[in-house]
Design a protein around this motif. Structure first.
Motif, PDB file in Angstrom:
ATOM      1  N   PHE B 282       0.828  -1.206   0.000  1.00  0.00           N
ATOM      2  CA  PHE B 282       0.000   0.000   0.000  1.00  0.00           C
ATOM      3  C   PHE B 282       0.864   1.259   0.000  1.00  0.00           C
ATOM      4  O   PHE B 282       0.557   2.252  -0.656  1.00  0.00           O
ATOM      5  CB  PHE B 282      -0.898  -0.034   1.242  1.00  0.00           C
ATOM      6  N   VAL B 283       1.984   1.212   0.701  1.00  0.00           N
ATOM      7  CA  VAL B 283       2.819   2.401   0.865  1.00  0.00           C
ATOM      8  C   VAL B 283       3.456   2.837  -0.460  1.00  0.00           C
ATOM      9  O   VAL B 283       3.856   3.991  -0.623  1.00  0.00           O
ATOM     10  CB  VAL B 283       3.884   2.165   1.971  1.00  0.00           C
ATOM     11  N   PRO B 299      10.617  -0.030   0.057  1.00  0.00           N
ATOM     12  CA  PRO B 299       9.702   1.080  -0.211  1.00  0.00           C
ATOM     13  C   PRO B 299       9.394   1.893   1.041  1.00  0.00           C
ATOM     14  O   PRO B 299       8.383   1.689   1.690  1.00  0.00           O
ATOM     15  CB  PRO B 299       8.457   0.388  -0.736  1.00  0.00           C
ATOM     16  N   GLU B 300      10.272   2.792   1.378  1.00  0.00           N
ATOM     17  CA  GLU B 300      10.018   3.692   2.500  1.00  0.00           C
ATOM     18  C   GLU B 300      10.003   5.122   1.983  1.00  0.00           C
ATOM     19  O   GLU B 300      10.820   5.481   1.142  1.00  0.00           O
ATOM     20  CB  GLU B 300      11.117   3.541   3.555  1.00  0.00           C
ATOM     21  N   PRO B 301       9.082   5.925   2.512  1.00  0.00           N
ATOM     22  CA  PRO B 301       9.054   7.319   2.063  1.00  0.00           C
ATOM     23  C   PRO B 301      10.240   8.080   2.648  1.00  0.00           C
ATOM     24  O   PRO B 301      10.878   7.619   3.593  1.00  0.00           O
ATOM     25  CB  PRO B 301       7.741   7.842   2.630  1.00  0.00           C
ATOM     26  N   ARG B 302      10.540   9.222   2.075  1.00  0.00           N
ATOM     27  CA  ARG B 302      11.611  10.041   2.641  1.00  0.00           C
ATOM     28  C   ARG B 302      11.105  11.471   2.806  1.00  0.00           C
ATOM     29  O   ARG B 302      10.016  11.816   2.335  1.00  0.00           O
ATOM     30  CB  ARG B 302      12.853   9.999   1.747  1.00  0.00           C
ATOM     31  N   VAL B 303      11.920  12.271   3.474  1.00  0.00           N
ATOM     32  CA  VAL B 303      11.528  13.655   3.725  1.00  0.00           C
ATOM     33  C   VAL B 303      11.459  14.423   2.405  1.00  0.00           C
ATOM     34  O   VAL B 303      12.309  14.255   1.540  1.00  0.00           O
ATOM     35  CB  VAL B 303      12.564  14.334   4.657  1.00  0.00           C
ATOM     36  N   ARG B 304      10.413  15.213   2.256  1.00  0.00           N
ATOM     37  CA  ARG B 304      10.333  16.134   1.120  1.00  0.00           C
ATOM     38  C   ARG B 304      10.270  17.548   1.676  1.00  0.00           C
ATOM     39  O   ARG B 304       9.541  17.760   2.668  1.00  0.00           O
ATOM     40  CB  ARG B 304       9.072  15.853   0.295  1.00  0.00           C
ATOM     41  N   GLU B 453       0.074  -2.476   6.684  1.00  0.00           N
ATOM     42  CA  GLU B 453       0.693  -1.843   5.524  1.00  0.00           C
ATOM     43  C   GLU B 453       1.676  -0.731   5.881  1.00  0.00           C
ATOM     44  O   GLU B 453       2.422  -0.269   5.020  1.00  0.00           O
ATOM     45  CB  GLU B 453      -0.387  -1.291   4.584  1.00  0.00           C
ATOM     46  N   SER B 454       1.666  -0.278   7.120  1.00  0.00           N
ATOM     47  CA  SER B 454       2.626   0.752   7.518  1.00  0.00           C
ATOM     48  C   SER B 454       4.038   0.210   7.300  1.00  0.00           C
ATOM     49  O   SER B 454       4.340  -0.923   7.668  1.00  0.00           O
ATOM     50  CB  SER B 454       2.421   1.088   9.004  1.00  0.00           C
ATOM     51  N   CYS B 455       4.895   1.028   6.660  1.00  0.00           N
ATOM     52  CA  CYS B 455       6.229   0.518   6.338  1.00  0.00           C
ATOM     53  C   CYS B 455       7.112   0.464   7.567  1.00  0.00           C
ATOM     54  O   CYS B 455       8.128  -0.219   7.602  1.00  0.00           O
ATOM     55  CB  CYS B 455       6.881   1.344   5.236  1.00  0.00           C
ATOM     56  N   GLY B 456       6.732   1.215   8.620  1.00  0.00           N
ATOM     57  CA  GLY B 456       7.458   1.120   9.880  1.00  0.00           C
ATOM     58  C   GLY B 456       8.543   2.157  10.062  1.00  0.00           C
ATOM     59  O   GLY B 456       9.240   2.173  11.066  1.00  0.00           O
ATOM     60  N   LYS B 457       8.698   3.030   9.082  1.00  0.00           N
ATOM     61  CA  LYS B 457       9.777   4.011   9.197  1.00  0.00           C
ATOM     62  C   LYS B 457       9.495   5.034  10.301  1.00  0.00           C
ATOM     63  O   LYS B 457      10.378   5.328  11.107  1.00  0.00           O
ATOM     64  CB  LYS B 457       9.974   4.708   7.854  1.00  0.00           C
ATOM     65  N   CYS B 458       8.300   5.595  10.332  1.00  0.00           N
ATOM     66  CA  CYS B 458       7.987   6.610  11.332  1.00  0.00           C
ATOM     67  C   CYS B 458       7.365   5.953  12.570  1.00  0.00           C
ATOM     68  O   CYS B 458       6.395   5.205  12.459  1.00  0.00           O
ATOM     69  CB  CYS B 458       7.006   7.634  10.775  1.00  0.00           C
ATOM     70  N   THR B 459       7.883   6.264  13.719  1.00  0.00           N
ATOM     71  CA  THR B 459       7.415   5.660  14.965  1.00  0.00           C
ATOM     72  C   THR B 459       5.920   5.890  15.178  1.00  0.00           C
ATOM     73  O   THR B 459       5.188   4.978  15.546  1.00  0.00           O
ATOM     74  CB  THR B 459       8.196   6.246  16.156  1.00  0.00           C
ATOM     75  N   ALA B 460       5.476   7.120  14.933  1.00  0.00           N
ATOM     76  CA  ALA B 460       4.079   7.454  15.209  1.00  0.00           C
ATOM     77  C   ALA B 460       3.127   6.582  14.399  1.00  0.00           C
ATOM     78  O   ALA B 460       2.104   6.129  14.903  1.00  0.00           O
ATOM     79  CB  ALA B 460       3.833   8.924  14.912  1.00  0.00           C
ATOM     80  N   CYS B 461       3.469   6.337  13.160  1.00  0.00           N
ATOM     81  CA  CYS B 461       2.612   5.534  12.288  1.00  0.00           C
ATOM     82  C   CYS B 461       2.716   4.064  12.683  1.00  0.00           C
ATOM     83  O   CYS B 461       1.709   3.381  12.872  1.00  0.00           O
ATOM     84  CB  CYS B 461       3.030   5.766  10.838  1.00  0.00           C
ATOM     85  N   ARG B 462       3.950   3.581  12.861  1.00  0.00           N
ATOM     86  CA  ARG B 462       4.179   2.169  13.169  1.00  0.00           C
ATOM     87  C   ARG B 462       3.543   1.783  14.505  1.00  0.00           C
ATOM     88  O   ARG B 462       2.792   0.822  14.592  1.00  0.00           O
ATOM     89  CB  ARG B 462       5.684   1.889  13.193  1.00  0.00           C
ATOM     90  N   LEU B 500       5.674  10.848   8.042  1.00  0.00           N
ATOM     91  CA  LEU B 500       6.255  11.484   6.859  1.00  0.00           C
ATOM     92  C   LEU B 500       5.289  11.515   5.686  1.00  0.00           C
ATOM     93  O   LEU B 500       5.223  12.485   4.952  1.00  0.00           O
ATOM     94  CB  LEU B 500       7.495  10.697   6.423  1.00  0.00           C
ATOM     95  N   CYS B 501       4.583  10.427   5.487  1.00  0.00           N
ATOM     96  CA  CYS B 501       3.791  10.351   4.254  1.00  0.00           C
ATOM     97  C   CYS B 501       2.302  10.281   4.540  1.00  0.00           C
ATOM     98  O   CYS B 501       1.852  10.258   5.682  1.00  0.00           O
ATOM     99  CB  CYS B 501       4.233   9.175   3.394  1.00  0.00           C
TER     100      CYS B 501
END
Lengths: 127, 597
Positions: B282-283, B299-304, B453-462, B500-501
């Motif tokens: 999904f991410v 597939p992890e988002p990055r800062v924009r 589906e959370s990729c786990g990069k951001c603590t708040a989302c994961r 982030l995303c």
């Protein structure tokens, strides 16, 4: 297939025109061959084949040939209805291949109703 | 191509294919041959017709007759009656709910009547695997226009003026995006078509590719003309085999004609497209994750910033648009920005494709002008709720969209209006819910999806979605406690703020909107330990109404736990200790004697 140029797209469109006009439903002429049991028994299939052969031969672009059931006048079969865009439909009776050819060239292509083979102009009121 | 007198436009979208449309095709061809009609009647396999609920469906041209639920057994009768004798077969036609008379013509069916097709302009009208049919319907003429009559600057201006916004969900103005990429410095630039449609129940992009793959290719080549990109990627999920296959075929045909590759149409533009398959996460719908996946990274988002327009695929300026956005481009170039801007609302122009699913009569794919109301989609096009049930809510925008209640059914659909009521346009999933849907359970279900589906990069989302899901699970099991609702709201804000995303940014939407509009349901779960819709198993009991029970023994025979006892013709009783609340007795009872409380 080779690489094409802008003007070749138009050639493809012309080549595909008959196929596509059938789907758009805005053909100039619609010919309906009545194919009830009575029509088929009286030889409507031959009329249909003849029509499709003429369409192929003359390479017409926007003429639709279709079928429908018995027109209700079984004794005068084979029958067909010719409908030019914006005009009242004309029913033709007791057809054979020769008559069909004449109707096609006079009425369908030139817009002149072939009175001697025609039964009537117009259709019944529906509803 | 032979000059047939009739074309049978048989749907070969994924929905109809899984209902057997290729078997129907074989049967049709066999019967047509048997009656010697093979030179008169042609079978054309089209992309998704949209009326998926009735599949397999076919439209007969030029008569415009619509047939549904076709099976191999129907075909001999159909061919003899309609194609030999010219008598359309009524029993295969569509009958609107609560009516008796069938509606023969496609245009007279409410489901089709209110739709306006731009992105789906060729659906059901062409064989998607024949490039000449696309060209015959005006295909690639927009490309000729963009190459011979317009400067790149003018192409961008046209798209800007049209008001086209990204159809993938965020709604960013497409022309503005193109402008940024065109202005970015770099010897190599890329275009990406995002076909990673990840929302459960959404199939807009898949259907567009299946029914008209060249519309996307043409849109991308026009995008290349505008932005100066030299290569394009279509990022498509692995679960879309039919769309993938048709895309491969379309690219090969376009290359053969010189519509892709070097010196396109002899006008000096070099641009080619390749396909990249994703694993279906999904991410990956998120731009920067998609780019990472495209390059073979996790597939992890990055800062924009930097945005993909400056730093995208392989570090080069990149423009990413969704499938539906690309499909709109040729029509805008052909018909002009003014025409497109004349459709829709103040802020949202053109049309939007929705996949309408859930508790609705006519599930399927619809394209409607922006500004149409939810009511029109659910009732006029969707045909209302089955079995006379009451409408409860509609969720737009996929798993991270909000649930909109009945009181807002007159809401005109556009990007801003949906945001105002706590939902999103998203990519166009539209899930209809009836009175038997528990809104707490719905929120729990979507958070379960998003948690996975959370990729786990951001603590708040994961962590945040996981904790929120845990609370919802507890509420559904009858262990909710005072303060849970407030905790959910607080966590929602944290997840939104610190992700982030858009996955984390929108994940709390189903929770927040259900709390906003259906707070009473949360409260009954927490305070009274009751599930008003009768869905949450821990909170319901099945009983038998002794007045209504005829003692037919049907429920007892079907019960997998042997929890129902009683003599024939005497009222039965459910042993609550044995009952696992599977609901089989409820479904089996013909006298509505099984009660859920």
């Amino acid at each position: 297939m080779s690489k094409i140029k802008p003007q070749d797209l138009e050639k493809i469109r012309v080549r595909m025109a008959r196929t596509m006009s059938l789907r758009d439903g805005d053909a100039q002429a619609k010919i309906t061959v009545h194919m009830g049991t009575c029509g088929i028994a009286a030889g409507a299939r031959k009329i249909m084949s003849a029509l499709l052969a003429i369409v192929e031969e003359k390479d017409t672009k926007d003429i639709v040939v279709t079928t429908s059931g018995c027109a209700g006048l079984c004794s005068r079969e084979p029958m067909m209805t010719v409908e030019l865009k914006g005009q009242a439909p004309v029913k033709y009776i007791e057809l054979d291949e020769e008559k069909t050819k004449k109707i096609f060239s006079d009425h369908v292509l030139s817009g002149k109703v072939v009175k001697e083979y025609a039964l009537a102009i117009g259709s019944e009121r529906v509803g | 191509m032979k000059s047939y007198r009739t074309h049978i436009m048989l749907c070969a979208g994924t929905g109809c294919v899984s209902n057997g449309s290729f078997k129907v095709k074989d049967a049709l061809e066999r019967e047509i041959q048997k009656h010697g009609l093979q030179d008169e009647v042609g079978v054309v396999m089209t992309g998704c017709n949209g009326f998926c609920a009735q599949g397999p469906v076919a439209v007969i041209k030029p008569d415009e007759i619509f047939y549904q639920f076709l099976s191999v057994d129907d075909i001999p009768h159909l061919v003899e009656e309609h194609f030999l004798k010219g008598r359309p077969v009524e029993k295969l036609m569509y009958i609107p709910p609560s009516e008796k008379a069938p509606v023969p013509k496609m245009g007279d069916i409410g489901f089709f009547g209110k739709q306006r097709l731009i992105a789906l302009r060729n659906r059901g009208m062409i064989d998607p695997e024949v490039i000449d049919e696309y060209i015959a319907r005006g295909g690639y003429s927009a490309l000729v226009k963009a190459l011979t009559k317009m400067k790149p600057r003018q192409v961008i201006e046209e798209i800007k003026q049209s008001g086209l916004r990204g159809r993938g969900g965020a709604g960013f103005p497409t022309g503005r995006k193109w402008e940024l990429v065109a202005a970015a410095k770099g010897d190599k630039k890329y275009l990406v078509c995002n076909a990673d449609e990840g929302d459960p129940g959404a199939f807009m992009d898949r259907s567009i590719i299946e029914s008209d793959p060249h519309s996307i290719l043409e849109g991308m080549v026009i995008g290349a003309r505008a932005t100066g990109a030299s290569h394009g990627y279509v990022y498509i999920r692995h679960e879309y085999p039919l769309a993938h296959k048709r895309l491969i075929k379309a690219i090969a045909q376009a290359r053969e004609y010189g519509l892709l590759g070097k010196d396109i149409l002899g006008e000096g533009l070099d641009f080619d497209i390749s396909i990249q398959q994703g694993a279906g996460a999904f991410v990956c719908g998120e731009e920067t994750s998609l780019i990472a996946s495209l390059q073979g990274d996790a597939p992890e988002p990055r800062v924009r910033p930097p945005f993909p327009a400056e730093h995208g695929v392989w570090g080069a300026p990149t423009n990413i648009n969704n499938v539906e956005t690309w499909a709109n481009v040729p029509e805008i170039i052909n018909k002009g920005a003014k025409w497109f801007a004349g459709i829709g609302t103040e802020t949202s122009k053109g049309t939007k494709v929705f996949s309408v699913v859930g508790k609705v009569e006519n599930t399927g794919l619809v394209e409607v002008p922006m500004g149409i109301t939810l009511k029109e989609i659910v009732f006029d096009i969707g045909g209302g709720i089955p079995k006379g049930k009451k409408f409860k809510a509609v969720q737009t925008g996929g798993p991270s969209g909000g649930c909109i209640p009945a009181s807002l059914l007159d809401l005109p659909i556009d990007y801003e209006k949906l945001a105002e009521v706590g939902s999103i346009m998203g990519s166009g999933g539209l899930i209809v819910m009836d009175e038997d849907t528990c809104m707490v359970d719905v929120a729990r279900y979507f958070l379960e999806f998003l948690k996975d589906e959370s990729c786990g990069k951001c603590t708040a989302c994961r962590e945040g979605i996981d904790v929120m899901h845990g609370i919802l699970e507890r509420i559904c099991q009858g262990n909710g406690k005072e303060g849970d609702i407030e905790m959910l709201q607080e966590l929602s804000e944290a997840v939104k703020d610190s992700s982030l995303c858009a996955l984390g940014g929108t994940a709390p939407n189903p929770v927040l909107s259900t709390i906003q509009y259906f707070r009473d349901e949360y409260e009954s779960h927490i305070k009274e330990k009751k599930c008003p819709a009768g869905v949450c198993k821990a909170l319901i009991t099945y009983t038998i109404d002794p007045e209504a029970c005829k003692g037919c023994r049907l429920c007892a025979k079907n019960c997998p736990q042997d929890a129902i006892t009683g003599e024939a013709k005497e009222p039965h009783i459910i042993d609550q200790d044995k009952c696992i609340k599977c609901g089989v007795c409820f479904d089996a009872c013909k006298f509505d004697a099984v009660l859920v409380k």
